[in-house]
Scaffold this motif. Structure first.
Motif, mmCIF file in Angstrom:
data_model
loop_
_atom_site.group_PDB
_atom_site.id
_atom_site.type_symbol
_atom_site.label_atom_id
_atom_site.label_comp_id
_atom_site.label_asym_id
_atom_site.label_seq_id
_atom_site.Cartn_x
_atom_site.Cartn_y
_atom_site.Cartn_z
ATOM 1 N N THR A 270 30.645 48.857 13.729
ATOM 2 C CA THR A 270 31.658 49.149 12.711
ATOM 3 C C THR A 270 32.106 50.603 12.780
ATOM 4 O O THR A 270 33.300 50.911 12.759
ATOM 5 C CB THR A 270 31.104 48.840 11.306
ATOM 6 N N PHE A 271 31.151 51.505 12.893
ATOM 7 C CA PHE A 271 31.464 52.934 12.850
ATOM 8 C C PHE A 271 32.367 53.361 14.004
ATOM 9 O O PHE A 271 33.313 54.132 13.814
ATOM 10 C CB PHE A 271 30.164 53.743 12.878
ATOM 11 N N PHE A 272 32.086 52.876 15.199
ATOM 12 C CA PHE A 272 32.822 53.339 16.378
ATOM 13 C C PHE A 272 34.070 52.511 16.673
ATOM 14 O O PHE A 272 34.701 52.693 17.711
ATOM 15 C CB PHE A 272 31.898 53.361 17.594
ATOM 16 N N ASP A 273 34.459 51.633 15.767
ATOM 17 C CA ASP A 273 35.684 50.856 15.923
ATOM 18 C C ASP A 273 36.859 51.704 15.425
ATOM 19 O O ASP A 273 37.359 51.526 14.307
ATOM 20 C CB ASP A 273 35.583 49.547 15.141
ATOM 21 N N GLU B 48 39.967 51.840 16.203
ATOM 22 C CA GLU B 48 41.209 51.129 15.919
ATOM 23 C C GLU B 48 41.187 50.582 14.491
ATOM 24 O O GLU B 48 42.190 50.656 13.768
ATOM 25 C CB GLU B 48 41.408 49.992 16.920
ATOM 26 N N LYS B 49 40.032 50.073 14.088
ATOM 27 C CA LYS B 49 39.885 49.544 12.717
ATOM 28 C C LYS B 49 40.153 50.632 11.691
ATOM 29 O O LYS B 49 40.934 50.433 10.735
ATOM 30 C CB LYS B 49 38.471 48.989 12.536
ATOM 31 N N LEU C 292 34.380 56.732 3.905
ATOM 32 C CA LEU C 292 34.058 55.300 3.857
ATOM 33 C C LEU C 292 33.509 54.834 5.198
ATOM 34 O O LEU C 292 32.548 54.043 5.240
ATOM 35 C CB LEU C 292 35.301 54.495 3.493
ATOM 36 N N GLN C 293 34.068 55.331 6.273
ATOM 37 C CA GLN C 293 33.582 54.996 7.618
ATOM 38 C C GLN C 293 32.115 55.381 7.767
ATOM 39 O O GLN C 293 31.294 54.609 8.271
ATOM 40 C CB GLN C 293 34.441 55.712 8.664
ATOM 41 N N LEU D 102 43.265 51.066 9.107
ATOM 42 C CA LEU D 102 42.988 51.047 7.672
ATOM 43 C C LEU D 102 43.611 52.249 6.979
ATOM 44 O O LEU D 102 44.275 52.115 5.936
ATOM 45 C CB LEU D 102 41.470 51.035 7.447
ATOM 46 N N ASN D 103 43.403 53.437 7.543
ATOM 47 C CA ASN D 103 43.907 54.652 6.914
ATOM 48 C C ASN D 103 45.433 54.684 6.914
ATOM 49 O O ASN D 103 46.058 55.143 5.947
ATOM 50 C CB ASN D 103 43.337 55.876 7.622
ATOM 51 N N LYS D 104 46.040 54.185 7.988
ATOM 52 C CA LYS D 104 47.508 54.123 8.035
ATOM 53 C C LYS D 104 48.040 53.167 6.970
ATOM 54 O O LYS D 104 49.040 53.459 6.311
ATOM 55 C CB LYS D 104 47.968 53.690 9.420
ATOM 56 N N GLU D 105 47.376 52.023 6.813
ATOM 57 C CA GLU D 105 47.822 51.060 5.812
ATOM 58 C C GLU D 105 47.741 51.660 4.411
ATOM 59 O O GLU D 105 48.668 51.514 3.596
ATOM 60 C CB GLU D 105 46.994 49.782 5.887
#
Length: 562
Positions: free
Chosen positions: A181-184, A186-187, A165-166, A191-194
């Motif tokens: 967006t791609f290099f964020d 932390e985002k 998705l990234q 997301l994956n942890k959630e």
């Protein structure tokens, strides 16, 4: 057309550049195209083409790189990228569009009718897609670290990567690249942890990301196996058999897409003609994804320090290859035989005529009945299985970071897993060179319909230091029929072969052991399989099952030795 100057090698050079070219396709779509060659060059010229979904300011520099050696550098951009019309549907239109683009290029007054292609990752895939139907003007391809759709991306072993998705947001959010967006990181980590910690279905990952449903993401998760959707993107056996042009394939031991690159190489050698195979060369060494396509070479890929002897100038090698294939020059001197492989530790390049002729032995070790026992060269007696149990509802390991951030190398965080079995061979009584992919022949049964299995292999030297060698992951329901799920019957014994681990060439020292880990393929980078007999993308924590995997005495690993 415009003229511009550039200072390269302390010498002023001038180029002709036209970034307004448009290639009309039969369906009415127009692809944007950039042309660059040296001012004063004697037209027409052989063309070096990059079919590109990553438009960048550095494209001009890459075009200069080939123009300085007497070629016309040409970039053609995928649908929906740069100024091209249409929408970018990754890997779906490349074969047909690239054929039409090459046909158009071959008829231009600045092209002499000879075209070569090069590029890495997606651009490597694009070349293999292009040779599904080879245009007469296409004289060679140089696929580097080539993505294999359905093979290593986005679903290696039938398991989707959260990274997919990234990447889709990176290449599809606009006509260029969405770097912000791609290099964020932390985002994406959050997301994956959630997704994992809340036990949500993988199909909700795009909605959870916040920008709504992603049509390609949803399309992809409908195809977890290597089915017709993926297979039609690259050559069929019949199309591999028709390939009749020289090929230089490149990859690295630590390349995220090595599995794809080696898939194409092996498929061509399975279905191609003897005459064609004589002109297919493979270059593989201690490189990551960037280094394997001529990018910046890392002298340290932890824990390895890469010897200078490995640092062949790959950019020059590619230019020498084009001189050989497009201009009738000599074959590159470095390519002494059809396979060039670097042995780490020995720090030496080796050359072989084929995969079949590069090794002298295969060492087999059988799995023990208990983790504390040593693997043996002979199958043990009896039928008692090695048992591995784990609870899919346990999230203790799900958010571990087990990969080097810049390569395919797994880290020692693997050994901190709660759900893990560790096995080991006896110490070796002499030095040897591992060369190729460690494989596993497993006779297994399962108490659940499905599971995602991960194996990793390490050298543990006489001082106890761990050296990562390779790993592989496989969804059990896609281990027999790779195209469509087939859920396992409780306690029935199945034989599966896992042979897609990374190719590694490394000297294994006397006194070292090969250590093997067995674990669920559950971590921050992978889709979570809870084990139910249903589409994994729709499973939630409510589907979680207790797993019991049994490995019977016939189960063993094979270690290829040079």
């Amino acid at each position: 057309m415009l003229l511009f100057s550039s200072l390269l090698s302390a010498q002023s050079k001038r180029y002709v550049i036209d970034s307004t070219l448009e290639i009309p396709l039969k369906d009415g779509t127009v692809l944007s195209c950039m042309l660059l060659y040296q001012e004063g060059a004697a037209l027409p010229l052989p063309v070096v083409l990059r079919a590109n979904c990553y438009p960048s300011k550095s494209d001009t520099i890459r075009a200069q790189y080939v123009a300085d050696s007497g070629y016309a550098g040409v970039f053609v951009y995928n649908r929906g990228k740069s100024r091209s019309g249409g929408s970018f549907y990754p890997m779906e239109n490349d074969a047909a569009d690239n054929y039409e683009a090459i046909d158009w290029i071959s008829k231009q007054p600045w092209c002499n009718g000879k075209i070569g292609m090069y590029g890495g990752s997606y651009l490597g895939f694009a070349q293999w897609a292009t040779v599904k139907n080879i245009h007469p003007a296409l004289r060679t391809i140089v696929p580097q670290v080539a993505v294999g759709p359905g093979v290593d991306y986005p679903n290696p072993g039938g398991i989707f990567l959260t990274y997919m998705l990234q990447w889709l947001k990176y290449v599809r959010n606009n006509h260029y690249l969405d770097d912000a967006t791609f290099f964020d990181q932390e985002k994406w980590s959050s997301l994956n942890k959630e997704y994992l910690l809340r036990g949500l279905p993988f199909s909700a990952l795009d909605s959870l990301e916040g920008s709504g449903m992603d049509t390609i993401f949803q399309r992809w998760i409908m195809h977890p196996g290597n089915d017709d959707y993926w297979q039609k993107m690259t050559p069929t056996p019949e199309e591999f058999a028709r390939i009749n042009i020289p090929i230089l394939s490149t990859t690295g031991f630590f390349d995220d897409d090595q599995r794809g690159a080696i898939y194409y190489y092996n498929a061509h050698h399975t279905y191609g003609t003897a005459a064609a195979l004589k002109d297919h060369y493979l270059f593989i060494g201690p490189f990551d994804h960037g280094g394997g396509q001529g990018g910046k070479r890392r002298d340290t890929i932890a824990p390895y320090i890469i010897d200078k002897a490995a640092m062949v100038d790959q950019k020059q090698l590619v230019l020498d290859w084009f001189n050989y294939t497009l201009k009738g020059g000599p074959k590159p001197a470095f390519l002494r035989d059809r396979i060039a492989v670097f042995a780490m530790g020995e720090n030496k390049w080796h050359y072989f005529p084929s995969v079949e002729k590069m090794n002298t032995d295969t060492l087999s070790f059988y799995l023990p009945a208990k983790p504390e026992e040593t693997m043996t060269k002979r199958k043990r007696g009896g039928r008692k299985p090695l048992v591995f149990s784990f609870d899919a509802a346990d999230t203790a390991d799900d958010t571990l970071t087990i990969y080097d951030a810049n390569s395919a190398v797994i880290t020692e965080a693997m050994f901190s897993r709660k759900q893990l079995i560790t096995l080991a061979t006896p110490p070796f009584d002499k030095d040897l060179i591992l060369n190729g992919s460690i494989s596993a022949e497993l006779w297994m049964s399962s108490g659940t319909p499905d599971a995602d299995l991960m194996l990793s292999w390490w050298e543990v030297d006489s001082e106890g230091k761990r050296w990562p060698l390779a790993h592989t992951a496989q969804r059990l329901s896609l281990s027999i029929d790779k195209a469509k799920p087939s859920y396992w019957k409780e306690n029935e014994i199945y034989h599966i072969t896992l042979k897609e681990g990374a190719w590694m060439c490394k000297q294994i020292r006397k006194g070292s052991r090969i250590v093997m880990t067995i674990s669920p393929a559950a971590n921050l980078y992978w889709q979570k399989n809870y084990g139910a007999a249903k589409d994994v993308s729709q499973q939630t924590l409510l589907d979680a099952l207790m797993h019991e995997l049994r490995f019977y005495p016939e189960s063993h690993i094979n270690i290829p030795v040079m």
